[in-house]
Design a protein around this motif. Structure first.
Motif, PDB file in Angstrom:
ATOM      1  N   TRP A 189      50.551  33.987  26.553  1.00  0.00           N
ATOM      2  CA  TRP A 189      51.547  34.220  27.596  1.00  0.00           C
ATOM      3  C   TRP A 189      51.073  33.791  28.982  1.00  0.00           C
ATOM      4  O   TRP A 189      51.872  33.786  29.930  1.00  0.00           O
ATOM      5  CB  TRP A 189      51.935  35.695  27.627  1.00  0.00           C
ATOM      6  N   GLY A 190      49.808  33.452  29.127  1.00  0.00           N
ATOM      7  CA  GLY A 190      49.310  33.081  30.447  1.00  0.00           C
ATOM      8  C   GLY A 190      49.331  34.261  31.403  1.00  0.00           C
ATOM      9  O   GLY A 190      49.343  35.430  30.994  1.00  0.00           O
ATOM     10  N   ASP A 191      49.337  33.969  32.676  1.00  0.00           N
ATOM     11  CA  ASP A 191      49.267  35.014  33.714  1.00  0.00           C
ATOM     12  C   ASP A 191      50.658  35.601  33.959  1.00  0.00           C
ATOM     13  O   ASP A 191      51.382  35.213  34.888  1.00  0.00           O
ATOM     14  CB  ASP A 191      48.685  34.447  35.000  1.00  0.00           C
ATOM     15  N   VAL A 192      51.047  36.562  33.137  1.00  0.00           N
ATOM     16  CA  VAL A 192      52.394  37.139  33.209  1.00  0.00           C
ATOM     17  C   VAL A 192      52.597  37.890  34.522  1.00  0.00           C
ATOM     18  O   VAL A 192      51.652  38.383  35.144  1.00  0.00           O
ATOM     19  CB  VAL A 192      52.657  38.098  32.022  1.00  0.00           C
ATOM     20  N   ILE A 193      53.851  37.996  34.924  1.00  0.00           N
ATOM     21  CA  ILE A 193      54.207  38.739  36.136  1.00  0.00           C
ATOM     22  C   ILE A 193      54.250  40.230  35.819  1.00  0.00           C
ATOM     23  O   ILE A 193      54.870  40.658  34.841  1.00  0.00           O
ATOM     24  CB  ILE A 193      55.567  38.267  36.683  1.00  0.00           C
ATOM     25  N   LEU A 194      53.582  41.020  36.652  1.00  0.00           N
ATOM     26  CA  LEU A 194      53.562  42.477  36.507  1.00  0.00           C
ATOM     27  C   LEU A 194      54.471  43.160  37.511  1.00  0.00           C
ATOM     28  O   LEU A 194      54.897  44.299  37.292  1.00  0.00           O
ATOM     29  CB  LEU A 194      52.140  43.006  36.681  1.00  0.00           C
ATOM     30  N   ALA A 195      54.744  42.508  38.618  1.00  0.00           N
ATOM     31  CA  ALA A 195      55.589  43.088  39.665  1.00  0.00           C
ATOM     32  C   ALA A 195      55.937  41.980  40.648  1.00  0.00           C
ATOM     33  O   ALA A 195      55.379  40.883  40.599  1.00  0.00           O
ATOM     34  CB  ALA A 195      54.865  44.228  40.380  1.00  0.00           C
ATOM     35  N   ARG A 196      56.852  42.284  41.553  1.00  0.00           N
ATOM     36  CA  ARG A 196      57.189  41.383  42.644  1.00  0.00           C
ATOM     37  C   ARG A 196      57.139  42.153  43.960  1.00  0.00           C
ATOM     38  O   ARG A 196      57.065  43.386  43.960  1.00  0.00           O
ATOM     39  CB  ARG A 196      58.575  40.755  42.443  1.00  0.00           C
ATOM     40  N   LYS A 197      57.170  41.410  45.029  1.00  0.00           N
ATOM     41  CA  LYS A 197      57.092  42.034  46.345  1.00  0.00           C
ATOM     42  C   LYS A 197      58.108  43.160  46.499  1.00  0.00           C
ATOM     43  O   LYS A 197      57.792  44.238  47.004  1.00  0.00           O
ATOM     44  CB  LYS A 197      57.326  40.970  47.427  1.00  0.00           C
TER      45      LYS A 197
END
Length: 300
Positions: A189-197
């Motif tokens: 999955w690579g560097d998945v997003i955990l959150a956004r600003k």
């Protein structure tokens, strides 16, 4: 302890036959095992989730004859718990901000594919192609202080470095017939997003926190989330959370073989009900009219 199941829809559209199939499977499993059924509303996407869709979820499930425990957990009311989990991962040095927009990422991928295929995750999305991990702490601070939007990503290589041999228990069946002890491959999955600003969580992060806090012991969900279990097992291990068993089920598909979805305008339960379909008819449509001890007919 009785087993705990959950149905966790997002209120960003009306439920369709695919949702009915998953909800009924969870309900039937809870009844057959003497377990508990929880309902969770996954409403972290404030731009797409609406109160009328949430109200329709309750209405449709009750019409199907499904009963669940109250109170219902709404993710938007638990952002502090997700933020705490994110801070724990940050303290381990596993989280970094990436500042590229979706359009910029698309351009980066296109540039890399000029030299050959670029790796994609199990859902077909290109892996993160940027270099945000190489930014200095001062540069990251400057960009954040400037108000630039960003996504907080998991440093997958660092996270996997000391977590070899991850597996999960599959009680259902994966897309390729996987069953039993399945090796997790979160690196795919690579560097998945955990959150956004603007949102201190993501699907991957909130689902593992919720399942742990709610004591979910068996996750019953569609095969489209089978490969995501690799990321979930990684996060569970990093956060010291318990590991549930997983039971992935086949998807309900349309005449063209595509899985049903809200975005494609798949016929909703409300429309079927208005057309005279009964709850028993819904069970028949999804192949659950002959349920016995967790074994059902293969869905169409």
């Amino acid at each position: 302890m009785p087993p705990v199941f959950r149905f966790a829809p997002s209120p960003n559209g009306f439920l369709h036959l695919g949702h009915a199939y998953s909800a009924l499977l969870n309900f039937d499993r809870a009844r057959e095992t003497g377990g508990r059924l929880l309902l969770r509303i996954e409403d972290i996407d404030a731009t797409r989730c609406r109160p009328d869709y949430e109200a329709a979820i309750y209405e449709d499930l009750a019409w199907l004859g499904i009963a669940w425990e109250t109170p219902v957990r709404r993710q938007s009311e638990h952002l502090a718990e997700y933020r705490a989990a994110l801070e724990k991962l940050s303290a381990l040095g596993l989280v970094y901000p990436a500042f590229e927009s979706r359009a910029e990422i698309a351009r980066l991928v296109a540039a890399r594919e000029a030299d050959g295929p670029w790796s994609r995750d199990p859902d077909g999305a290109p892996l993160y192609p940027g270099h945000a991990k190489s930014l200095s702490a001062d540069e990251r601070t400057r960009l954040i202080d400037s108000g630039a939007p960003y996504a907080l990503r998991l440093d997958m290589a660092a996270a996997c470095q000391h977590l070899a041999g991850l597996t999960w228990q599959e009680l259902g069946e994966g897309p390729d017939g996987e069953l039993g002890i399945v090796p997790a491959r979160p690196e795919a999955w690579g560097d998945v997003i955990l959150a956004r600003k603007e949102t201190p969580t993501s699907y991957h992060l909130s689902v593992v926190v919720d399942d742990a806090l709610q004591g979910v012991s068996e996750v019953v969900r569609g095969q489209d989330l089978f490969h995501a279990s690799s990321v979930h097992r990684l996060l569970q291990t990093l956060l010291g959370l318990p590991e549930p068993a997983y039971r992935h089920h086949a998807l309900i598909r349309d005449e063209a073989g595509r899985k049903l979805s809200k975005s494609s305008g798949s016929t909703g339960l409300r429309e079927l009900r208005s057309a005279g379909t009964s709850p028993a008819g819904i069970r028949q449509l999804v192949g659950l009219d002959q349920v016995s001890l967790g074994v059902s007919k293969t869905p169409p």
